[in-house]
Design a protein around this motif. Structure first.
Motif, PDB file in Angstrom:
ATOM      1  N   ASN A   1       0.840  -1.190   0.000  1.00  0.00           N
ATOM      2  CA  ASN A   1       0.000   0.000   0.000  1.00  0.00           C
ATOM      3  C   ASN A   1       0.874   1.237   0.000  1.00  0.00           C
ATOM      4  OD1 ASN A   1      -1.629   2.091   0.568  1.00  0.00           O
ATOM      5  ND2 ASN A   1      -3.013   0.870   1.824  1.00  0.00           N
ATOM      6  N   ARG A   2       0.858   1.972  -1.105  1.00  0.00           N
ATOM      7  CA  ARG A   2       1.795   3.087  -1.257  1.00  0.00           C
ATOM      8  C   ARG A   2       1.323   4.353  -0.560  1.00  0.00           C
ATOM      9  NH1 ARG A   2       2.685   3.830  -7.181  1.00  0.00           N
ATOM     10  NH2 ARG A   2       1.906   1.888  -7.933  1.00  0.00           N
ATOM     11  N   SER A   3       0.047   4.360  -0.148  1.00  0.00           N
ATOM     12  CA  SER A   3      -0.461   5.585   0.477  1.00  0.00           C
ATOM     13  C   SER A   3      -0.379   5.455   1.995  1.00  0.00           C
ATOM     14  CB  SER A   3      -1.899   5.825   0.052  1.00  0.00           C
ATOM     15  OG  SER A   3      -1.963   6.020  -1.314  1.00  0.00           O
ATOM     16  N   SER A   4       0.751   5.052   2.492  1.00  0.00           N
ATOM     17  CA  SER A   4       0.839   4.810   3.923  1.00  0.00           C
ATOM     18  C   SER A   4       0.786   6.106   4.703  1.00  0.00           C
ATOM     19  CB  SER A   4       2.137   4.082   4.239  1.00  0.00           C
ATOM     20  OG  SER A   4       3.206   4.975   4.044  1.00  0.00           O
TER      21      SER A   4
ATOM     22  N   ALA B   1     -10.181  -8.212 -11.283  1.00  0.00           N
ATOM     23  CA  ALA B   1      -8.907  -8.058 -11.997  1.00  0.00           C
ATOM     24  C   ALA B   1      -8.251  -6.703 -11.725  1.00  0.00           C
ATOM     25  CB  ALA B   1      -9.158  -8.201 -13.505  1.00  0.00           C
ATOM     26  N   VAL B   2      -8.939  -5.848 -10.980  1.00  0.00           N
ATOM     27  CA  VAL B   2      -8.408  -4.491 -10.759  1.00  0.00           C
ATOM     28  C   VAL B   2      -7.836  -4.397  -9.342  1.00  0.00           C
ATOM     29  CG1 VAL B   2      -8.925  -2.025 -10.788  1.00  0.00           C
ATOM     30  CG2 VAL B   2     -10.206  -3.587 -12.273  1.00  0.00           C
ATOM     31  N   ALA B   3      -6.522  -4.322  -9.254  1.00  0.00           N
ATOM     32  CA  ALA B   3      -5.874  -4.179  -7.940  1.00  0.00           C
ATOM     33  C   ALA B   3      -5.400  -2.733  -7.811  1.00  0.00           C
ATOM     34  CB  ALA B   3      -4.685  -5.128  -7.844  1.00  0.00           C
ATOM     35  N   CYS B   4      -5.979  -2.029  -6.864  1.00  0.00           N
ATOM     36  CA  CYS B   4      -5.596  -0.621  -6.696  1.00  0.00           C
ATOM     37  C   CYS B   4      -4.333  -0.527  -5.849  1.00  0.00           C
ATOM     38  CB  CYS B   4      -6.733   0.152  -6.021  1.00  0.00           C
ATOM     39  SG  CYS B   4      -6.214   1.813  -5.550  1.00  0.00           S
ATOM     40  N   PRO B   5      -3.287   0.098  -6.351  1.00  0.00           N
ATOM     41  CA  PRO B   5      -2.039   0.196  -5.580  1.00  0.00           C
ATOM     42  C   PRO B   5      -2.160   1.092  -4.356  1.00  0.00           C
ATOM     43  CG  PRO B   5      -1.879   1.517  -7.574  1.00  0.00           C
ATOM     44  CD  PRO B   5      -3.181   0.771  -7.658  1.00  0.00           C
ATOM     45  N   HIS B   6      -3.280   1.813  -4.266  1.00  0.00           N
ATOM     46  CA  HIS B   6      -3.435   2.736  -3.132  1.00  0.00           C
ATOM     47  C   HIS B   6      -4.430   2.220  -2.097  1.00  0.00           C
ATOM     48  CE1 HIS B   6      -0.985   5.193  -5.598  1.00  0.00           C
ATOM     49  NE2 HIS B   6      -1.896   5.250  -6.545  1.00  0.00           N
TER      50      HIS B   6
ATOM     51  N   GLY C   1      -5.452   7.151 -11.997  1.00  0.00           N
ATOM     52  CA  GLY C   1      -5.681   6.641 -13.348  1.00  0.00           C
ATOM     53  C   GLY C   1      -4.937   5.361 -13.666  1.00  0.00           C
ATOM     54  N   GLU C   2      -4.238   4.781 -12.683  1.00  0.00           N
ATOM     55  CA  GLU C   2      -3.430   3.589 -12.979  1.00  0.00           C
ATOM     56  C   GLU C   2      -4.267   2.375 -13.334  1.00  0.00           C
ATOM     57  OE1 GLU C   2      -0.166   2.683 -10.308  1.00  0.00           O
ATOM     58  OE2 GLU C   2       0.121   4.812  -9.924  1.00  0.00           O
ATOM     59  N   CYS C   3      -5.521   2.363 -12.939  1.00  0.00           N
ATOM     60  CA  CYS C   3      -6.343   1.191 -13.247  1.00  0.00           C
ATOM     61  C   CYS C   3      -7.143   1.362 -14.545  1.00  0.00           C
ATOM     62  CB  CYS C   3      -7.282   0.884 -12.087  1.00  0.00           C
ATOM     63  SG  CYS C   3      -8.475   2.195 -11.788  1.00  0.00           S
ATOM     64  N   THR C   4      -6.903   2.448 -15.248  1.00  0.00           N
ATOM     65  CA  THR C   4      -7.658   2.678 -16.488  1.00  0.00           C
ATOM     66  C   THR C   4      -7.468   1.499 -17.451  1.00  0.00           C
ATOM     67  OG1 THR C   4      -7.319   5.031 -16.225  1.00  0.00           O
ATOM     68  CG2 THR C   4      -8.006   4.296 -18.402  1.00  0.00           C
ATOM     69  N   GLY C   5      -8.560   0.950 -17.932  1.00  0.00           N
ATOM     70  CA  GLY C   5      -8.499  -0.141 -18.903  1.00  0.00           C
ATOM     71  C   GLY C   5      -8.235  -1.503 -18.294  1.00  0.00           C
ATOM     72  N   ARG C   6      -8.174  -1.617 -16.968  1.00  0.00           N
ATOM     73  CA  ARG C   6      -7.834  -2.912 -16.355  1.00  0.00           C
ATOM     74  C   ARG C   6      -9.042  -3.826 -16.156  1.00  0.00           C
ATOM     75  NH1 ARG C   6      -3.020  -1.762 -13.288  1.00  0.00           N
ATOM     76  NH2 ARG C   6      -1.643  -0.850 -14.841  1.00  0.00           N
ATOM     77  N   CYS C   7     -10.234  -3.262 -16.107  1.00  0.00           N
ATOM     78  CA  CYS C   7     -11.403  -4.123 -15.877  1.00  0.00           C
ATOM     79  C   CYS C   7     -11.794  -4.806 -17.186  1.00  0.00           C
ATOM     80  CB  CYS C   7     -12.588  -3.294 -15.360  1.00  0.00           C
ATOM     81  SG  CYS C   7     -14.134  -4.231 -15.389  1.00  0.00           S
ATOM     82  N   PRO C   8     -11.792  -6.149 -17.210  1.00  0.00           N
ATOM     83  CA  PRO C   8     -12.131  -6.841 -18.461  1.00  0.00           C
ATOM     84  C   PRO C   8     -13.567  -6.583 -18.919  1.00  0.00           C
ATOM     85  CG  PRO C   8     -11.602  -8.410 -16.680  1.00  0.00           C
ATOM     86  CD  PRO C   8     -11.432  -7.046 -16.117  1.00  0.00           C
ATOM     87  N   GLN C   9     -14.421  -6.130 -17.988  1.00  0.00           N
ATOM     88  CA  GLN C   9     -15.806  -5.808 -18.368  1.00  0.00           C
ATOM     89  C   GLN C   9     -15.920  -4.367 -18.868  1.00  0.00           C
ATOM     90  OE1 GLN C   9     -18.033  -8.236 -18.280  1.00  0.00           O
ATOM     91  NE2 GLN C   9     -16.465  -9.584 -17.412  1.00  0.00           N
TER      92      GLN C   9
END
Ligand code: SF4
Ligand code: SF4
Length: 383
Positions: free
Chosen positions: A3-6, A362-367, A308-316
């Motif tokens: 978790n980068r938003s520590s 499929a969407v893992a948020c880094p934050h 915006g890092e998860c843009t386009g990551r959801c297969p749906q």
């Protein structure tokens, strides 16, 4: 994924900035100059996305606020109409910024005529292309519409607003050199790797006016206490959210950045307005940073940092960041009708998707945002 938003990273980034030892009482509204536009702008503006009581808007004016934000799409056009009728006799004393979601020059110019009519004015101070998060969402036709409108005296300055991926959009707009003002999401929850300070400073150095929005990072401290939108245990939630001053601290955090000319904040009542007005000239303190760190702990799994890092990551094909932003209108700012209105604007195929049908997300948020559970909630509440 780490978790980068520590909390530690947050405190470190905040403490790297000049911080005053204690808060001073607010004296009066402070003003800045909006980049190369030269407009004298109150450092607190009023955001138009959440409907304000007209008496609160007039009080804001009396307290020195001169920037009033709206958009063609807010509240089905009613947001513009309210501002137009309230400030008709005070037009020369206020700055209107409005926005268009149009995708073509002709559509944009049609929107502008409607905005002029509804705002009861013959010019707009800042006319934004609304919610452009990638370079593909602006085009020559739209910039041409802004140029033409300016030549005709219908707008004074051209702007672009963005919610996500500022690290791409801000440098792109600076390089293009067609924009006078940017309206950008900016708040204490954004991790250092988004490099917001760097991008904002570069834009300001290039002469662009900088208007910050989403400074309250979802406004979670301002929900109705005991609101069952959040939890079956409202007492426990109330205990966690009782942080008087957290929202004022969030505003001070954004305005401590001298490259930010003004911040627009939605207010629904007099209490919020007065708290914001008092916070505007006040320095950010160690106590404020403590409040914000605790706030960040609470919102970490809930609030999208808009990286915006998860843009386009959801297969749906779900626009995850947009949907999380819309949900925050309901459960952060407490405006379920607004969230429903924005949700209805999503394409039909998006509104039909149910995250509950996915075995895993499929969407893992880094934050640390719990994407699937948040989107399930959006689909239940707003779908
Ligand atoms: S959900 Fe996470 S990864 Fe996606 S935009 Fe928000 S903060 Fe970034
Ligand atoms: S659960 Fe995740 S992968 Fe499935 S639709 Fe929702 S966001 Fe997309």
């Amino acid at each position: 994924m780490p978790n980068r938003s520590s909390r530690r990273a947050f405190l470190a980034s905040g403490l790297a900035l000049p911080v005053a030892a204690s808060a001073a009482p607010a004296q009066s509204m402070t003003f800045g100059v909006l980049g190369k536009t030269g407009l004298k702008v109150s450092r607190l503006g009023i955001g138009g996305n959440v409907a304000s009581d007209p008496s609160v808007l007039l009080l804001a004016y009396d307290l020195g606020v001169n920037l009033f934000d709206t958009a063609r799409s807010y509240n089905s056009g009613n947001s513009e109409r309210v501002l137009g009728s309230l400030f008709k006799d005070k037009r020369k004393n206020v700055l209107f910024q409005t926005k268009t979601t149009a995708r073509t020059k002709d559509e944009a110019l049609r929107d502008l005529e409607t905005s002029l009519r509804d705002l009861a004015t013959d010019y707009i101070d800042i006319w934004h292309l609304h919610g452009r998060n990638t370079p593909a969402e602006v085009n020559d036709g739209l910039f041409e519409a802004q140029r033409l409108a300016r030549q005709q005296g219908k707008i004074r300055f051209a702007g672009v607003s963005m919610h996500f991926t500022m690290k791409d959009m801000i440098p792109y707009l600076v390089k293009l050199g067609q924009t006078d003002v940017i309206l950008t999401s900016y708040n204490f929850s954004m991790p250092p790797e988004m490099e917001m300070e760097k991008h904002i400073a570069a834009a300001r150095a290039a002469g662009l006016g900088i208007v910050a929005m989403k400074t309250m990072a979802g406004g979670f401290a301002r929900i109705q206490r005991g609101d069952r939108l959040y939890t079956d245990n409202p007492q426990a939630l109330t205990a966690r959210l009782k942080q008087p001053g957290a929202m004022a601290a969030a505003l001070k955090w954004a305005l401590r950045n001298k490259s930010v000319d003004t911040a627009i904040v939605a207010v629904t009542d007099r209490e919020q307005l007065e708290e914001n007005v008092a916070a505007t000239p006040a320095p950010l303190t160690d106590a404020d940073l403590g409040l914000l760190a605790a706030q960040l702990d609470f919102i970490r799994p809930l609030y999208c940092r808009m990286c915006g890092e998860c843009t386009g990551r959801c297969p749906q094909g779900l626009p995850v960041g947009d949907m999380l932003r819309i949900l925050s209108y309901a459960d952060g700012y407490g405006s379920l009708p607004l969230a429903r209105e924005r949700f209805r604007e999503l394409p039909e195929r998006v509104r039909q998707v149910r995250c509950a049908d996915c075995a895993s997300c499929a969407v893992a948020c880094p934050h640390g945002v719990r994407v699937a559970s948040r989107l399930r909630k959006a689909q239940q509440l707003l779908g």
